[in-house]
Design a protein around this motif. Sequence first.
Motif, PDB file in Angstrom:
ATOM      1  N   UNK A  30      11.433  -9.460 -13.260  1.00 41.76           N
ATOM      2  CA  UNK A  30      11.233  -9.547 -14.641  1.00 41.76           C
ATOM      3  C   UNK A  30      11.990 -11.188 -15.053  1.00 41.76           C
ATOM      4  N   UNK A  44       4.564 -16.124 -16.723  1.00 42.78           N
ATOM      5  CA  UNK A  44       4.445 -14.400 -17.280  1.00 42.78           C
ATOM      6  C   UNK A  44       3.077 -14.686 -18.007  1.00 42.78           C
ATOM      7  N   UNK A  69      13.640 -14.006 -19.352  1.00 41.43           N
ATOM      8  CA  UNK A  69      13.266 -12.742 -20.126  1.00 41.43           C
ATOM      9  C   UNK A  69      14.322 -11.279 -19.998  1.00 41.43           C
ATOM     10  N   UNK A  70      15.752 -11.930 -20.865  1.00 39.49           N
ATOM     11  CA  UNK A  70      16.871 -11.704 -20.297  1.00 39.49           C
ATOM     12  C   UNK A  70      16.151  -9.546 -20.954  1.00 39.49           C
ATOM     13  N   UNK A  99      14.645  -8.017 -20.105  1.00 36.81           N
ATOM     14  CA  UNK A  99      14.877  -6.970 -18.908  1.00 36.81           C
ATOM     15  C   UNK A  99      15.811  -7.382 -17.828  1.00 36.81           C
ATOM     16  N   UNK A 100      16.482  -7.801 -18.346  1.00 39.37           N
ATOM     17  CA  UNK A 100      17.488  -8.181 -17.385  1.00 39.37           C
ATOM     18  C   UNK A 100      18.827  -7.535 -17.703  1.00 39.37           C
TER      19      UNK A 100
END
Lengths: 479, 479
Positions: free
Chosen positions: A213, A163, B210-211, B213-214
């Motif tokens: 993502x 990222x 990236x929780x 955006x999860x």
Amino acid sequence: MNAPQTSAQLQPQARQRPVPAALLAALSARFGARCSTALAVREQHGRDESAFTTVPPPAAVVYAESTSEVAEVLRLANEHGTPVIPYGVGSSLEGHLLAIEGGISLDVSRMNQVLAIHPEDLTVTVQPGVTRKQLNEELKHLGLFFSVDPGADASIGGMSATRASGTNTVRYGAMRENVLALEVVTPHPVKGSEVIRTGSRAKKSSAGYDLTRLFVGSEGTLGVITEITLKVYPLPEAITAAVCSFPDIGAAVRTTIEIIQLGVPIARVELLDANTVRAVNKHSKLTLREEAMLLMEFHGSPASVREQAETVQALAADQGGQAFEWAETPEERTRLWTARHAAYFAGLQTRPGCRAITTDACVPISQLATAVVESVDEANAGGIPYFLVGHVGDGNFHMGYLIDPDSADERARAEQLNHQLVHRALRLGGTCTGEHGIGLHKMGFLPEETGDGAVEVMRTIKRALDPKNIMNPGKIFAL
Amino acid sequence: MNAPQTSAQLQPQARQRPVPAALLAALSARFGARCSTALAVREQHGRDESAFTTVPPPAAVVYAESTSEVAEVLRLANEHGTPVIPYGVGSSLEGHLLAIEGGISLDVSRMNQVLAIHPEDLTVTVQPGVTRKQLNEELKHLGLFFSVDPGADASIGGMSATRASGTNTVRYGAMRENVLALEVVTPHPVKGSEVIRTGSRAKKSSAGYDLTRLFVGSEGTLGVITEITLKVYPLPEAITAAVCSFPDIGAAVRTTIEIIQLGVPIARVELLDANTVRAVNKHSKLTLREEAMLLMEFHGSPASVREQAETVQALAADQGGQAFEWAETPEERTRLWTARHAAYFAGLQTRPGCRAITTDACVPISQLATAVVESVDEANAGGIPYFLVGHVGDGNFHMGYLIDPDSADERARAEQLNHQLVHRALRLGGTCTGEHGIGLHKMGFLPEETGDGAVEVMRTIKRALDPKNIMNPGKIFAL
């Protein structure tokens, strides 16, 4: 708060899983010379740019040339429960590539084709081994550019996996914002591996979970990225770069805060401390004033660029900024930005034989002056040589503590400084890593930053998607 | 390709799980009057703005007033294996709120506090029941605004859950880009529920998966969002809106494509077809030319706004655009944008008693003219009244087919048109949903769009994080 990490904790404890001879034989039979067990090749793939003491290298390096070859490797590795560490160009900074649980390195650098360019949609699709400079070379004649630019000429696959971001992120976003879709080879409990696609070329989508993502930033722990669809941008009509020196680092940071709070659409605003300017002058044969400096760039129409530059010049003057110098020709600009991108290596060269312990904190912009100034004061008192650079428009800055890698004392002192710096960033509402990833080096900070619950959710996802824990195990969190 | 969906498939088959009396008793004992089993309340919570025939409503509606209350509800529901459907203001369009497997509705609309505003960092933290208009009211006096604006005055929690966007997304991004961090109550196999935090106020981070955006876009299937930290923006120095009419819809779309390809930083560019303009004129008492129209807005410094507007005016003229009209006063602008936001309801009112079957395709910008013009031609031939609006700068457009909800024939014909429109979008490299989510209505399209492998990864995540399948079950994909 955890106790400070000690240097002992920073020597990754190798929990090597034996790599079965049957797997090596199968890989060798399948890939021939593209499966190497030569020590030099393995050692090159078993380290990165971090200051970690090397653990035993991977047992083999396989050079994959296609998605289906990646899938074959994962299938074999899954059968044998053997770790696979994806490898691009080796420029990671946090120990991502170290084979701490053994296994094999899967080198995708030969998957380096730009597969499609859609100038009319401002998208491209590339293989993971394409580097950012290679991509920009291919885009230049179309009047387009790819914006994300970490210091190294990293691979797009690696940049997706960590990222990454860079000097243009303040205006154009990080990999998080610029990856539209991925092809990923995932470990699969039954099939051994499976190729999935995580999105389309549409600019936005609400179609199910945002797998793009999830994989962006997963540091190779959930699968191998084999294709990346990216946003690109039209080269701006006008570009102007400028440098401005400041009486102290706080004044440079305060100028940045005002630029951001005012909503100036600045394209780049980079901080270099006096140490870095000195190193860069020497390394890149420049004659910049050896004081804290902002290196900036403005993109837009000629009128808009002029307007932005005037606003920023006024803000800098209020903070005692001096010697505002413009670089309008492409050659001048390239010289300045090449020097900036070389800052890490320039810093390393100021102390022959050293390694850098690199910090990567990112804080809300209003807290940046506190974060930077207190960290600099501590570093000055700590007696370890250092340099400081920052993507300050994002609230992100890096200190590189230059240590003698053989000195346990220096290592411990640098880690103590890093520890204090990270804890300060967390107290100020920030993160331990703006763009380098957790890897091995920042694992201790993750639960502190997000809480145990969030880390447990990450672990649950990892266990579900990679039940044999073959994908870059032992990174981000312990299972 | 799947066979066209039939109207029968569109009546969600209720696979009701019985809600144990013991759970209802426990909720009633704990929440008193805030646990309602009144039929009218349950029915209101068991439908949304979609054209779905209502399934039996949830067995109860619980009004939670804090994160810990949400956690209590999830703990109880988990014990009993009972579905929980989070509810904001009920404005979803894809059947998200229907209790197709029974269970209870968890209404978070009373959690409507703006918890923190950090003007110096351009961030806010809100509870999920705060609506977008409420937030903007609270920000106005600070010279700030929140950019994401779906048609309805949706809740920020709901907008996060569906990964919503709106008219400003072309410049400022969707919820994907504007949510910095969440607090989420997750189902937990052992504890019953757990509160997690997914990020910090830092502008960027590489700290683990990236929780954020999860959960953004997970449509309530992975947990209940109880706090949202958002980016906000300084109100631009200058704002100008303009309308321009075109001889046909293709000319309006081609103008948009050129605006985007040229990199004009336009803040809003909305397409309304002639049907929509007629409906909007009537609903909002306006006198717009009843032709295909672009409604645009420019943000920036006065000079930059002027420059953008001049560029766009020239591009529009090349495509036969006429009657470029400016709206410079806040009152004129508000009138136009209020009319735009009311377009969905204005469209519904053109056919009394109708319901809308709404499409939400989003395609790469270069394919937008094909996608729009072919869809309009088919709709004209199909004989179902419709309207068309579009966030065309993003390649996203909506057709609303206005059907008599009691006519199986009209429903089937509208679904057939929707089916053809989605398949065209997928062929053109796009998505079936730019911003409304999958819900129930688009479940058949998801595997086609992403492939079975990606959907299986989503299912694996769902099973791991919600082992009893209590969170909004039966949406996005079947398990």
